[in-house]
Every structure is written in C-alpha cells, then in structure tokens.
Write an enzyme that holds these catalytic residues in place. Structure first.
Site, short mmCIF file in Angstrom:
data_model
loop_
_atom_site.label_atom_id
_atom_site.label_comp_id
_atom_site.label_asym_id
_atom_site.label_seq_id
_atom_site.Cartn_x
_atom_site.Cartn_y
_atom_site.Cartn_z
N LYS A 213 0.84 -1.20 0.00
CA LYS A 213 0.00 0.00 0.00
C LYS A 213 0.88 1.25 0.00
O LYS A 213 0.70 2.15 -0.79
CB LYS A 213 -0.91 -0.03 1.23
CG LYS A 213 -1.75 1.21 1.38
CD LYS A 213 -2.66 1.15 2.58
CE LYS A 213 -3.27 2.50 2.82
NZ LYS A 213 -4.12 2.55 4.00
N GLU A 219 10.68 -4.50 4.36
CA GLU A 219 10.83 -5.90 3.93
C GLU A 219 10.49 -6.04 2.44
O GLU A 219 11.23 -6.64 1.67
CB GLU A 219 9.89 -6.81 4.74
CG GLU A 219 10.24 -6.95 6.22
CD GLU A 219 9.61 -5.85 7.07
OE1 GLU A 219 9.21 -4.80 6.52
OE2 GLU A 219 9.53 -6.05 8.30
N GLY A 274 -4.57 -1.75 4.99
CA GLY A 274 -3.79 -2.85 4.43
C GLY A 274 -4.43 -4.21 4.68
O GLY A 274 -4.57 -5.04 3.78
N ARG A 275 -4.87 -4.45 5.90
CA ARG A 275 -5.42 -5.77 6.25
C ARG A 275 -6.85 -5.98 5.70
O ARG A 275 -7.41 -7.05 5.83
CB ARG A 275 -5.38 -5.98 7.76
CG ARG A 275 -6.00 -4.86 8.58
CD ARG A 275 -5.65 -4.98 10.07
NE ARG A 275 -6.12 -3.82 10.83
CZ ARG A 275 -5.43 -2.70 10.97
NH1 ARG A 275 -4.25 -2.56 10.40
NH2 ARG A 275 -5.92 -1.70 11.70
N GLU A 360 -4.48 -6.56 14.90
CA GLU A 360 -3.94 -5.27 14.46
C GLU A 360 -5.04 -4.19 14.50
O GLU A 360 -4.76 -3.01 14.65
CB GLU A 360 -3.34 -5.38 13.05
CG GLU A 360 -2.29 -4.32 12.78
CD GLU A 360 -1.56 -4.46 11.45
OE1 GLU A 360 -2.23 -4.47 10.42
OE2 GLU A 360 -0.33 -4.54 11.46
N HIS A 391 -4.39 -33.13 18.29
CA HIS A 391 -3.27 -33.98 18.70
C HIS A 391 -2.08 -33.15 19.15
O HIS A 391 -0.97 -33.65 19.22
CB HIS A 391 -2.88 -34.90 17.55
CG HIS A 391 -4.02 -35.80 17.15
ND1 HIS A 391 -4.27 -37.01 17.77
CD2 HIS A 391 -5.01 -35.63 16.24
CE1 HIS A 391 -5.35 -37.55 17.23
NE2 HIS A 391 -5.83 -36.74 16.31
N LYS A 520 9.42 -0.43 13.81
CA LYS A 520 9.98 -0.10 12.49
C LYS A 520 11.06 0.97 12.64
O LYS A 520 12.12 0.89 12.04
CB LYS A 520 8.88 0.42 11.57
CG LYS A 520 7.89 -0.62 11.09
CD LYS A 520 6.94 0.02 10.08
CE LYS A 520 5.73 -0.85 9.83
NZ LYS A 520 4.70 -0.19 9.03
#
Ligand code: F6P
Length: 555
Positions: A213, A219, A274-275, A360, A391, A520
């Site tokens: 965005k 990254e 963004g999400r 978030e 399990h 950040k």
C-alpha cells in the site's frame, strides 16, 4: 465525527450495568444445563445465511443475554457508525481517512462515494476492469516474458495485509486455480525465501507482483530491490522490467521511481486499510490464479454480507452476533483468548488472516478520546487446523488453567468423492470436539470406564481427578455447505464486520496501527549500527551486547 458519540464508554451504558447483573444470574448455569432446560435451544441460537450456518447455541447465554447485548450495540450507536463507514465518513480519525473496503466489493452500480470531490467508485471500477484484462492476458498466454514465452509463475512480494489475505485465499480456493500457473509468496526479509525461489523458477516465465500500500515497507522494498538486481543481472536489459514487474499500491509515485511503468500499476486508495485490502488490486495474485470470474464471485460473497450486515436486525445479524458474543466472553466471562479452528486443510491460513485482522485492528488500550481504558478489548487470537490441533494443544483447552473460547469452522462438500470416509471422519471430529468442550464428561461415566479398564479400586481413585473434563467452554460453529469464492467472501466479510462492531462498542479506533511503528523506527537505527565497525554502547546493556555479539559472529 460527533464528539458526543465518542464519549460513549461502554461500561457507562445501562446495558453494561445490566449485563453485569445478568452475569451474576447465569454464571453458574452450565452449558449442559442450558441445553437440558431448553430442548430446542439450537432453534433459538442459529442463523442461516445462504450456504452458511452459524450456530451460537454452545455459548453461555440465554435470550436475555442477547437482548441486553443488542441494547448495548444500540446504546453505542452502532447503526450510526455502520452508516458512517459505508458512506465514507472519515472514521479512521487518527489517520484522517475514510474506511471503504466495502466500496471495493460494491455491486450497486448507482452508488457514488465522494472523497475530496472525486467519485471513488470510478477509480475502483477502473482497477477492477484493468485486473480483468490483465488476468485474461496472463491466463490465456497472451502476456509474454522477455524470451517471448507465456507466464507460468506468479510471485507476490508483500507483507502483512499485502500478503496474508492473498496467500490465504489462494490456498483456500486452489481447487479453482488454473493448473498452468504456479504461485509463490515472498513476505519476510530472511533471504532464504528468495534464495530458494531463485533456484526454483525460470525468470523468463515469471511475473513479480510487488504489493505494498505504502510502497515504503522495508521488507517488501528490500525483497523487491534484490529481485530487481537479480533480474537485471540475468537479463542484462532494464527494458524487460515492464514485462515482469507489476505493482499494487496506493503510492503510484514510489512505484514509478523504481522503474515500474504506470500501465503495470494497479492502484487503490489510502482509504483501504492494508489488512482489509484483499478485495481489489492487492487481490491481483488471487485474480490471476483463480480467474476473474471467480474473483468477481469472491467480491460478490463479501457484498452479500455487507448487505446482510447493514440491513438485518441484530438478532439475525451474523457479524453483530459474533461480535456481541465475543464481548460477552471477553468482558463478562473474562475469557481473553479466542481460537480460530478451521477443520479443512485448505483453510490453514485463515487463522493467520484473522490474527492480523483482529489483533492489528482492535489491539488497542486507549479510547477514541485518547483516554486509557479499563476494560479488555481484543483477546489473543490463535488456533490451528482443528484436527491436527486435537493432537497437539487441545489438551490445554480441556484441562489447562486458562479458559478459551472458540470459532469452529468447517465446510462440508469437497471434491474427493472417492475419499468420502475422510470427509465423514473429519465432520465427526469437528462435532465431537464442539460437544466435548461444551459438555465435558460425567463422573459416573468415568468411574464406570475406570472400573472396567483397571479393575482395582485404588487405581480408580488415583486416576479419577485426572480424567475429569468439566467442559462448559463456549464456542461458535460456522458451517459452510461448500467452500467457493462466494462462501469464502461471505466468511471473510463476517469477520471484518465483527471486528468493526467490537471496536465501536469498545470505543476504540480499529483502522490504525500506531503500535507497529515504533519497532519499524527502532530497527532503522539498529540497522545503521550493525554496519558500523566500532563497538556499540548507545543502547541498554542487553541491546548493546546483542549487537556486538552479532557483529563478532557475522564478521
Ligand atoms: O506494519 C504493519 C503494516 O502496516 C500492516 O498494517 C500492513 O498490512 C503491512 O504493514 C504492509 O504494509 P504495506 O502494504 O504498506 O507494505
């Protein structure tokens, strides 16, 4: 924004006080008793929506609980906020932005939403049309790489919302995929993922979708630069960038700076978080993989829920009910961890998706007036594939000291007709867990079993307490008839709106994420120090020593 509404603290409402009283009335009623008291409890506490069944009867609630919770939503002016969100009011106040992911999947052709005098619906339709044309070119082998071969590999480079949503949907809908296309996701900065990718794919049949965005995320941009360097080294011609690099972003300027041509940029507005961005340009990898028609149905699925959310009364409104039950569990039963337990393998990334979406958004501890709040908000969201998790960590759910609540999710129809027995076993496991967690076991049943098994009384007495399972754990079950683009769109939009409802009631801002900024900023400074030759001593002793240790080992 109406300042008066911002002052509605949920704990000061009449409904909250009533809920506290009500909690005292029903806190000792177990799920077992709720079901004994009312043989038709399921009928009262389920909602069916198209191919989706939402069963919330295995929660520690009765009709009165739902009534008061509904009043809480009314007192907190939920309806008004739903209207504000859908109509583009700037409800993301700390970023001074509208919140319009719902506009990305709007199918009402007459709808106009103006932001700064511009009808954003036109931009949305423009991007969708561009996605359609591009995806058809890729899927039909018309778009060619630099050696004139059709594209076979799609690599999505992005992180957070620019990664998890697309990866989750691609995995969930892989039975709708075009078998000639492989898809890869590069998210974190650990170089190993790129290293392995470069060894796996042929560059001349690969497109890279740089999805960000902001187009400034460290990254993503670092991964992008490394891919670009590798690409230019290999092809020895910058001219080929236009055949292999695509950007999905709201920052066109930055993407262009890196040499991505404007026609390869798929834009969306900064009014999409963004999400919440999977529904348009950020979903390009999905659109390529499953085809435009299916992508369109996926949007339709979300749109159906948008209408349901806006129009359905609270007692039948799935996202609102899910939100209210969450509030009951968190703020009154004091259960602060919630599991997402999908049973079908293809929903394996759904947990990651909800984790980002919910934590978030609602991982906040000041209210909309900036005042510290003294009630719980977002719980810890965790989980796993249900059957596998049985399990591993289910033991903790049954007999650990911490209480949890659950969303069990499953779809019924799958494609593997010859493996029908698997399907039945899966569903029986799903049901057995929702039942066992709700009702536990009976004293007499355990004793009987132990007597038969062990014969000797002394072992029976010893083992008895270890075998007791109290149950009474609240859960929702969401059952889809099938997993299709439509039903997946339904499911995801339900969670998006659930989170929104909770944020309104908790009086917090759901669409910013200031918390992640500090890390950040710090990492930028530390990075500079990692390159310095000298010993570092400007931080706390732990950080100094860890930096110096790193340097000693790395050099
Ligand atoms: O660091 C958090 C975050 O801002 C998320 O909200 C977002 O989805 C992710 O980073 C990636 O951001 P972008 O799409 O701008 O690269």
């Amino acid at each position: 924004m109406n300042l008066k509404n911002k002052n509605i603290s949920p704990i000061k409402t009449n409904s909250w006080i009533k809920l506290q009283e009500h909690f005292k009335e029903i806190k000792n009623i177990s799920l077992k008793n709720f079901f004994l008291e009312n043989k038709n409890r399921f009928d009262q506490f389920n909602v069916q929506f198209n191919k989706l069944l939402f069963d919330f009867s295995k929660n520690r609630i009765n009709k009165k609980t739902i009534n008061i919770l509904s009043n809480l939503a009314i007192e907190c002016k939920l309806e008004e906020y739903i209207y504000k969100m859908f109509s583009g009011e700037k409800i993301n106040e700390t970023e001074n932005r509208s919140v319009l992911h719902t506009a990305l999947r709007n199918f009402d052709k007459n709808k106009k939403i103006f932001i700064n005098g511009v009808n954003i619906m036109e931009d949305i339709y423009f991007t969708i049309e561009k996605m359609k044309i591009f995806s058809e070119k890729i899927r039909n082998g018309i778009w060619k790489g630099y050696t004139n071969k059709p594209i076979k590999n799609i690599v999505n480079v992005g992180i957070g919302g620019s990664h998890i949503g697309p990866m989750m949907v691609v995995e969930a809908l892989k039975s709708y995929s075009n078998k000639n296309l492989n898809i890869h996701f590069i998210s974190n900065i650990d170089g190993s993922s790129l290293y392995y990718l470069f060894n796996k794919i042929d560059l001349d049949t690969t497109i890279f979708i740089i999805s960000s965005k902001t187009f400034t995320t460290e990254e993503t941009i670092t991964n992008f630069k490394s891919i670009l360097n590798f690409f230019i080294k290999k092809t020895k011609n910058k001219k080929f960038i236009k055949k292999h690099f695509i950007a999905t972003t709201s920052n066109k300027k930055e993407a262009i700076k890196f040499g991505i041509p404007e026609k390869n940029i798929f834009l969306f507005g900064d009014w999409v978080g963004g999400r919440y961005s999977v529904w348009n340009a950020v979903g390009l990898s999905i659109c390529l993989y499953i085809g435009f028609e299916n992508f369109y149905s996926f949007l339709k699925g979300a749109y159906e829920i948008d209408l349901h959310f806006k129009n359905e009364k609270i007692e039948k409104n799935i996202p609102i009910l899910l939100a209210l039950i969450g509030i009951w569990n968190i703020n009154f039963l004091k259960i602060n961890n919630h599991l997402i337990l999908p049973y079908n393998q293809s929903l394996q990334y759904f947990i990651l998706y909800i984790q980002q979406l919910e934590m978030e958004s609602n991982g906040k501890s000041v209210n909309r007036n900036g005042i510290k709040i003294n009630y719980s908000t977002c719980p810890i969201i965790w989980g796993g594939l249900g059957n596998d998790s049985q399990h591993s960590f289910y033991q903790f759910l049954y007999q650990g000291t911490i209480s949890s609540s659950f969303d069990f999710i499953i779809y019924i129809k799958d494609k593997y007709k010859e493996l029908e027995n698997h399907n039945k076993i899966l569903f029986s496991n799903f049901l057995s867990q929702t039942r066992s967690l709700a009702f536990g076991n009976q004293k007499e049943e355990i004793i009987q079993e132990l007597i038969i098994e062990l014969k000797k009384k002394k072992y029976v007495n010893f083992l008895f307490p270890h075998k007791i399972i109290k149950g009474n754990k609240p859960s929702n079950s969401i059952i889809l008839e099938e997993l299709s683009p439509i039903t997946l769109g339904n499911l995801m939009a339900i969670y998006e709106h659930k989170i929104f409802v909770q944020s309104i009631i908790w009086n917090i801002f759901a669409f910013d994420q200031w918390g992640v900024e500090l890390g950040k900023k710090n990492s930028k400074k530390i990075l500079l120090d990692l390159y310095k030759k000298n010993e570092i001593n400007c931080y706390d002793s732990s950080t100094n020593n860890l930096i110096n240790f790193y340097k000693k080992i790395f050099n």
